[in-house]
Write an enzyme that holds these catalytic residues in place. Structure first.
Site, PDB file in Angstrom:
ATOM      1  CE1 TYR A   1     103.916 107.947  21.571  1.00  0.00           C
ATOM      2  CE2 TYR A   1     105.426 109.312  20.303  1.00  0.00           C
ATOM      3  CZ  TYR A   1     104.679 108.150  20.447  1.00  0.00           C
ATOM      4  OH  TYR A   1     104.699 107.205  19.454  1.00  0.00           O
TER       5      TYR A   1
ATOM      6  CE  LYS B   1     108.927 113.778  16.396  1.00  0.00           C
ATOM      7  NZ  LYS B   1     108.515 113.411  17.736  1.00  0.00           N
TER       8      LYS B   1
ATOM      9  CG  ASP C   1     112.142 111.883  24.588  1.00  0.00           C
ATOM     10  OD1 ASP C   1     112.829 112.205  23.591  1.00  0.00           O
ATOM     11  OD2 ASP C   1     111.113 111.189  24.514  1.00  0.00           O
TER      12      ASP C   1
HETATM   13  C1  LIG Z   1     108.365 111.901  18.258  1.00  0.00           C
HETATM   14  C2  LIG Z   1     108.837 111.608  19.634  1.00  0.00           C
HETATM   15  C3  LIG Z   1     109.357 110.351  19.986  1.00  0.00           C
HETATM   16  C4  LIG Z   1     109.302 109.176  19.057  1.00  0.00           C
HETATM   17  O1  LIG Z   1     110.087 109.335  17.936  1.00  0.00           O
HETATM   18  P1  LIG Z   1     109.774 108.429  16.645  1.00  0.00           P
HETATM   19  O2  LIG Z   1     110.855 108.781  15.702  1.00  0.00           O
HETATM   20  O3  LIG Z   1     108.399 108.795  16.206  1.00  0.00           O
HETATM   21  O4  LIG Z   1     109.837 107.010  17.099  1.00  0.00           O
HETATM   22  C5  LIG Z   1     109.904 110.203  21.233  1.00  0.00           C
HETATM   23  N1  LIG Z   1     109.935 111.219  22.113  1.00  0.00           N
HETATM   24  C6  LIG Z   1     109.429 112.426  21.824  1.00  0.00           C
HETATM   25  C7  LIG Z   1     109.534 113.530  22.819  1.00  0.00           C
HETATM   26  C8  LIG Z   1     108.845 112.648  20.576  1.00  0.00           C
HETATM   27  O5  LIG Z   1     108.307 113.841  20.303  1.00  0.00           O
END
Ligand SMILES: *Cc1c(COP(=O)(O)O)cnc(C)c1O
Length: 430
Positions: A144, A267, A239
């Site tokens: 994701y 995060k 990511d």
């Molecule tokens: C949470 C998450 C996102 C998205 O971040 P948001 O602040 O919710 O837009 C993207 N990549 C990873 C790996 C994530 O866990």
């Protein structure tokens, strides 16, 4: 546990908020429960609107690595608020943040602050496309990367939980440039590069999968991705929205010793405020406007409150040379306790873990290496387990396909309570 106020508040929320929640996984849809509304949180604990207290293992889906309302972070935010909440002009705090990031993640030579992980990944892909002058990119099934159109193809997180890995509203034109490979299978990546020569701008990967449940990279998978992208003049994007500052000070790049070209963050870097960032090699980042042609902007980017919370969080982590050791010892305790309980209860679980992020899959496979393995988990059993844990005051994710996080605020007493609750829950659901 009495959640009557939560139930009535959910009815109220549904009147004017789409689905009653501002992010899908909060609706507790697949665990047969009404969502629990939170009143407050402090340290390792969350208090709901019916005044029940829970030990928190979700940590706001990752950011609250120090626990909730950490005194220093709260103080930093208060002080920042008194100086004004947004100026639309640069501040010294943004430079301090960029320097702190570079100190902890030296391969981030230049950074851009944005407001969410979604913005970070969207911008990183745009930049990768501009830099390589190619349109396509590769992502992995079950990973994701936020809710940008081009990522909502075989996506993880809420998309798996709700069985919506491909979203309507994403055009065919957009979807055709997203190629899908299998996690932990470098061969599947090689094949795509052979099939689409000189057309693939980048490979984006969660260096530790966190949105199909935790899936760790096996057998030099990340090193192989580095080699394949190098051979094909494509960029490697980590990511690190979850793993950044979670598994090591320098994130996955440090932990696995693999250097990506670009990194996306979110995060933890916001300390609980809405923040994201992307960065990497100077030469690539120099392409961003206004010095370069790649447009990317944000009215609230580098917001003073967000910088204050994030910077204080990173400093607290950075000051303690033993920070990750301590966190990992807690994770060891939890993994050992839960694994023993499962054995005693005679329930098949596969435990995946990297540092203080982990998932206990109700799954008869010994190893969970990719999306296909993960979705074989018994989500009905997980739903029962979830309700049992919640009833015992242990706050875990309302989905099998998310992480359990340990925080610096939890004590071994808290962890023992979770292990005891887990033992009871496993016996009851069998
Ligand atoms: C949470 C998450 C996102 C998205 O971040 P948001 O602040 O919710 O837009 C993207 N990549 C990873 C790996 C994530 O866990």
């Amino acid at each position: 546990m009495n959640i009557n106020t939560s139930i009535s508040e959910f009815s109220r929320a549904k009147q004017h908020i789409a689905s009653g929640v501002n992010s899908p996984v909060r609706a507790f849809k697949n665990v047969n429960s009404s969502p629990i509304f939170v009143k407050s949180a402090k340290g390792a604990y969350i208090t709901d609107v019916d005044d029940s207290k829970y030990i928190d293992f979700v940590c706001s889906w990752g950011p609250m690595i120090l626990g909730h309302a950490h005194e220093r972070v709260t103080e930093a935010v208060k002080k920042a608020a008194e100086r004004g909440t947004s100026y639309g002009a640069p501040t010294i705090q943004e430079s301090e943040m960029a320097e702190q990031i570079n100190k902890m993640m030296p391969n981030i030579e230049l950074v851009r602050m944005v407001n969410s992980g979604t913005e970070a990944t969207m911008s990183a892909i745009r930049l990768a496309r501009a830099y390589t002058k190619r349109d396509m990119f590769i992502k992995f099934e079950g990973c994701y990367h936020g809710h940008g159109d081009s990522f909502l193809i075989k996506a993880g997180s809420g998309a798996i939980t709700l069985g919506l890995p491909d979203s309507p509203g994403v055009t065919k034109g957009t979807a055709k440039d997203t190629l899908i490979a299998t996690y932990n299978d470098a061969q599947s990546v090689k094949k795509l590069f052979e099939q689409y020569p000189n057309q693939i701008a980048a490979v984006i990967v969660e260096p530790v999968g966190g949105n199909m449940g935790v899936v760790t990279p096996k057998n030099d998978f990340l090193k192989q991705l580095r080699e394949i992208t190098n051979q094909n003049n494509a960029l490697l994007i980590f990511d690190e929205v979850i793993t950044g500052f979670r598994i090591a000070k320098g994130g996955a790049a440090e932990y696995f010793g693999v250097k990506p070209d670009l990194v996306t963050l979110g995060k933890i870097i916001g300390g609980g405020l809405p923040v994201g960032a992307y960065g990497g090699k100077r030469e690539i980042m120099n392409m961003i406007a206004p010095d370069g042609p790649v447009y990317q902007a944000g009215t609230l980017s580098g917001n003073p409150l967000a910088m204050a919370a994030g910077l204080e969080t990173l400093k607290i982590i950075d000051e303690d040379p033993d920070f990750y050791n301590k966190l990992n010892k807690k994770a060891d305790f939890l993994v050992e306790g839960f694994s023993n309980n499962a054995k005693q209860a005679g329930i098949d679980v596969a435990v995946n873990r990297c540092g203080s992020m982990m998932t206990f899959f109700f799954n008869s496979l010994k190893e969970i290496n990719n999306y296909n393995d993960a979705i074989k988990s018994d989500t009905k059993l997980y739903a029962k387990y979830f309700l049992n844990m919640i009833n015992q005051g242990i706050w875990i994710a309302p989905s099998q396909f998310e992480c359990t996080f340990v925080s610096a605020a939890q004590t071994f007493d808290d962890l023992q309570k979770a292990v005891d609750a887990n033992a009871k829950a496993l016996k009851l659901i069998k």
